[in-house]
Write a protein that holds these residues in place. Structure first.
Motif, PDB file in Angstrom:
ATOM      1  N   GLU A  91      63.325  57.291 114.802  1.00 42.52           N
ATOM      2  CA  GLU A  91      64.220  56.312 115.428  1.00 42.52           C
ATOM      3  C   GLU A  91      63.727  54.903 115.123  1.00 42.52           C
ATOM      4  O   GLU A  91      62.543  54.589 115.280  1.00 42.52           O
ATOM      5  N   ILE A  92      64.653  54.042 114.687  1.00 39.80           N
ATOM      6  CA  ILE A  92      64.281  52.672 114.338  1.00 39.80           C
ATOM      7  C   ILE A  92      64.974  51.633 115.215  1.00 39.80           C
ATOM      8  O   ILE A  92      64.596  50.460 115.193  1.00 39.80           O
ATOM      9  N   GLY A  93      65.987  52.015 115.970  1.00 41.78           N
ATOM     10  CA  GLY A  93      66.673  51.034 116.800  1.00 41.78           C
ATOM     11  C   GLY A  93      67.993  51.571 117.321  1.00 41.78           C
ATOM     12  O   GLY A  93      68.268  52.773 117.254  1.00 41.78           O
ATOM     13  N   ARG A  94      68.795  50.659 117.845  1.00 39.83           N
ATOM     14  CA  ARG A  94      70.092  50.998 118.432  1.00 39.83           C
ATOM     15  C   ARG A  94      71.212  50.368 117.624  1.00 39.83           C
ATOM     16  O   ARG A  94      71.013  49.359 116.932  1.00 39.83           O
ATOM     17  N   CYS A  95      72.394  50.965 117.748  1.00 39.39           N
ATOM     18  CA  CYS A  95      73.562  50.500 117.001  1.00 39.39           C
ATOM     19  C   CYS A  95      74.676  50.171 117.991  1.00 39.39           C
ATOM     20  O   CYS A  95      75.038  51.018 118.821  1.00 39.39           O
ATOM     21  N   ASP A  96      75.195  48.966 117.901  1.00 42.10           N
ATOM     22  CA  ASP A  96      76.278  48.545 118.795  1.00 42.10           C
ATOM     23  C   ASP A  96      77.609  48.858 118.123  1.00 42.10           C
ATOM     24  O   ASP A  96      78.158  48.057 117.373  1.00 42.10           O
ATOM     25  N   ALA A 112      74.377  47.312 109.269  1.00 38.82           N
ATOM     26  CA  ALA A 112      75.563  46.790 109.960  1.00 38.82           C
ATOM     27  C   ALA A 112      76.202  47.878 110.814  1.00 38.82           C
ATOM     28  O   ALA A 112      76.472  48.986 110.338  1.00 38.82           O
ATOM     29  N   CYS A 113      76.407  47.530 112.079  1.00 35.03           N
ATOM     30  CA  CYS A 113      77.226  48.345 112.966  1.00 35.03           C
ATOM     31  C   CYS A 113      78.485  47.526 113.275  1.00 35.03           C
ATOM     32  O   CYS A 113      78.591  46.375 112.872  1.00 35.03           O
ATOM     33  N   GLU A 114      79.402  48.120 113.960  1.00 36.20           N
ATOM     34  CA  GLU A 114      80.687  47.452 114.152  1.00 36.20           C
ATOM     35  C   GLU A 114      80.555  46.109 114.857  1.00 36.20           C
ATOM     36  O   GLU A 114      81.274  45.161 114.558  1.00 36.20           O
ATOM     37  N   ARG A 115      79.583  45.988 115.782  1.00 39.65           N
ATOM     38  CA  ARG A 115      79.463  44.752 116.554  1.00 39.65           C
ATOM     39  C   ARG A 115      78.072  44.121 116.462  1.00 39.65           C
ATOM     40  O   ARG A 115      77.715  43.300 117.309  1.00 39.65           O
ATOM     41  N   SER A 116      77.298  44.490 115.443  1.00 40.96           N
ATOM     42  CA  SER A 116      75.968  43.902 115.323  1.00 40.96           C
ATOM     43  C   SER A 116      75.428  44.055 113.913  1.00 40.96           C
ATOM     44  O   SER A 116      75.849  44.939 113.154  1.00 40.96           O
ATOM     45  N   LEU A 129      68.052  41.389 115.917  1.00 39.95           N
ATOM     46  CA  LEU A 129      69.356  42.010 116.135  1.00 39.95           C
ATOM     47  C   LEU A 129      70.364  40.900 116.384  1.00 39.95           C
ATOM     48  O   LEU A 129      70.242  40.150 117.356  1.00 39.95           O
ATOM     49  N   MET A 130      71.342  40.774 115.498  1.00 43.68           N
ATOM     50  CA  MET A 130      72.316  39.686 115.576  1.00 43.68           C
ATOM     51  C   MET A 130      73.680  40.226 116.005  1.00 43.68           C
ATOM     52  O   MET A 130      74.171  41.197 115.441  1.00 43.68           O
ATOM     53  N   THR A 131      74.265  39.588 116.996  1.00 45.98           N
ATOM     54  CA  THR A 131      75.568  39.982 117.517  1.00 45.98           C
ATOM     55  C   THR A 131      76.511  38.780 117.456  1.00 45.98           C
ATOM     56  O   THR A 131      76.199  37.750 116.858  1.00 45.98           O
ATOM     57  N   ALA A 132      77.660  38.919 118.107  1.00 45.70           N
ATOM     58  CA  ALA A 132      78.626  37.814 118.135  1.00 45.70           C
ATOM     59  C   ALA A 132      78.038  36.573 118.775  1.00 45.70           C
ATOM     60  O   ALA A 132      78.438  35.447 118.456  1.00 45.70           O
ATOM     61  N   ALA A 133      77.053  36.750 119.670  1.00 41.45           N
ATOM     62  CA  ALA A 133      76.410  35.603 120.308  1.00 41.45           C
ATOM     63  C   ALA A 133      75.644  34.757 119.296  1.00 41.45           C
ATOM     64  O   ALA A 133      75.380  33.576 119.535  1.00 41.45           O
ATOM     65  N   TYR A 134      75.277  35.355 118.157  1.00 49.12           N
ATOM     66  CA  TYR A 134      74.593  34.643 117.081  1.00 49.12           C
ATOM     67  C   TYR A 134      75.582  34.077 116.060  1.00 49.12           C
ATOM     68  O   TYR A 134      75.168  33.562 115.032  1.00 49.12           O
ATOM     69  N   GLY A 135      76.856  34.196 116.331  1.00 45.47           N
ATOM     70  CA  GLY A 135      77.864  33.698 115.408  1.00 45.47           C
ATOM     71  C   GLY A 135      78.297  34.700 114.353  1.00 45.47           C
ATOM     72  O   GLY A 135      79.009  34.343 113.412  1.00 45.47           O
ATOM     73  N   VAL A 136      77.904  35.978 114.520  1.00 47.66           N
ATOM     74  CA  VAL A 136      78.314  37.011 113.561  1.00 47.66           C
ATOM     75  C   VAL A 136      79.764  37.390 113.831  1.00 47.66           C
ATOM     76  O   VAL A 136      80.102  37.789 114.953  1.00 47.66           O
ATOM     77  N   PRO A 137      80.650  37.269 112.854  1.00 48.62           N
ATOM     78  CA  PRO A 137      82.045  37.681 113.063  1.00 48.62           C
ATOM     79  C   PRO A 137      82.129  39.200 113.257  1.00 48.62           C
ATOM     80  O   PRO A 137      81.555  39.965 112.488  1.00 48.62           O
ATOM     81  N   PRO A 139      84.941  42.530 114.619  1.00 51.20           N
ATOM     82  CA  PRO A 139      84.162  43.701 114.207  1.00 51.20           C
ATOM     83  C   PRO A 139      83.854  43.683 112.713  1.00 51.20           C
ATOM     84  O   PRO A 139      84.624  43.153 111.910  1.00 51.20           O
ATOM     85  N   ILE A 140      82.734  44.287 112.348  1.00 52.81           N
ATOM     86  CA  ILE A 140      82.344  44.410 110.949  1.00 52.81           C
ATOM     87  C   ILE A 140      82.912  45.722 110.412  1.00 52.81           C
ATOM     88  O   ILE A 140      82.730  46.777 111.024  1.00 52.81           O
TER      89      ILE A 140
END
Length: 250
Positions: A91-96, A112-116, A129-137, A139-140
């Motif tokens: 296990e290396i992490g979580r996927c949003d 890349a996950c759908e929201r992170s 871990l970068m999400t929409a709060a980091y300015g990532v558009p 869903p991916i």
């Protein structure tokens, strides 16, 4: 005193049904006694910490393990099971959201996950871990490489990463040189991943549900009520037969 035929028939009837009801109720007594003993020593046996992985038992709870999904990164396939990410069974992490791709650069891996977007070192240690709060558009939809730069698509719009992977510039729709593709896991690899599946159902929960009858669905508690009435009938009929069978004092 001579017994009347009606009383003799009643006694034989009671004896016959007392035996039959006793055999059936004995099975429930065994269930209640054994589950009660397990619950009394639940902590010592570690039942609250041990999760169930049996497909048959989980099926009774309408729970089925998710199918693993994997994508090629040109370094190692990365797989998703539920919300968790794995590489080589570790296990290396979580996927949003659903996993949509991964790419390998010189000394980093980007998943890349759908929201992170998750940034890892070359040996799969999480950096950021970068999400929409980091300015990532979001869903991916997919992730790839355009030359030596990371590109991804979000709802029909293409974005190109800057050299630091912390800025995303909209670009005209353009196919990447290499889009991350899903890969099919073998049976052995899938089995290793499913060993990590967290059902959320502990052995203590199962024993409690068996003890209370909830394991058998909505009818379970009513079934136990039926046997509770059976226990009462056994007690009453047993007492009556004992009184009738006692020799009368002279």
């Amino acid at each position: 005193m001579v017994k009347t035929p009606s009383r003799g028939k009643l006694k034989r009837f009671c004896i016959q049904w007392h035996k039959r009801l006793g055999i059936v109720c004995a099975l429930v007594v065994v269930l209640l006694a054994s589950t009660g003993l397990l619950l009394n020593h639940s902590d010592q046996l570690g039942l609250p910490q041990q999760e169930i992985s049996s497909p048959w038992i989980l099926g009774a709870y309408h729970i089925s393990p998710p199918s693993p999904v994997a994508f090629d990164t040109n370094a190692a396939p990365v797989a998703q099971l539920g919300e968790r990410l794995f590489v080589d069974g570790r296990e290396i992490g979580r996927c949003d959201g659903p996993l949509v791709g991964g790419v390998h650069l010189t000394d980093i891996n980007l998943i890349a996950c759908e929201r992170s977007l998750a940034l890892f070192t070359g040996d799969w240690q999480l950096i950021e871990l970068m999400t929409a709060a980091y300015g990532v558009p979001v869903p991916i939809n997919r992730l790839g490489l355009l030359g030596q730069q990371v590109v991804f698509e979000s709802t029909g719009q293409f974005y190109l990463a800057d050299s630091e992977l912390n800025g995303w510039l909209p670009i005209e729709p353009r196919e990447a040189d290499l889009w991350s593709k899903p890969v099919e896991l073998g049976a052995a690899e899938s089995a290793v991943l499913l060993d990590h599946f967290e059902s959320g159902i502990s052995w203590e929960r199962l024993v409690l549900d068996l003890h209370a009858g909830r394991f058998f669905g909505s009818a379970g508690p009513f079934l136990l009520d039926f046997f509770a009435v059976g226990f009462l009938l056994l007690a009453l009929s047993g007492t009556w037969l004992w009184v009738r069978g006692r020799p009368k004092a002279r």
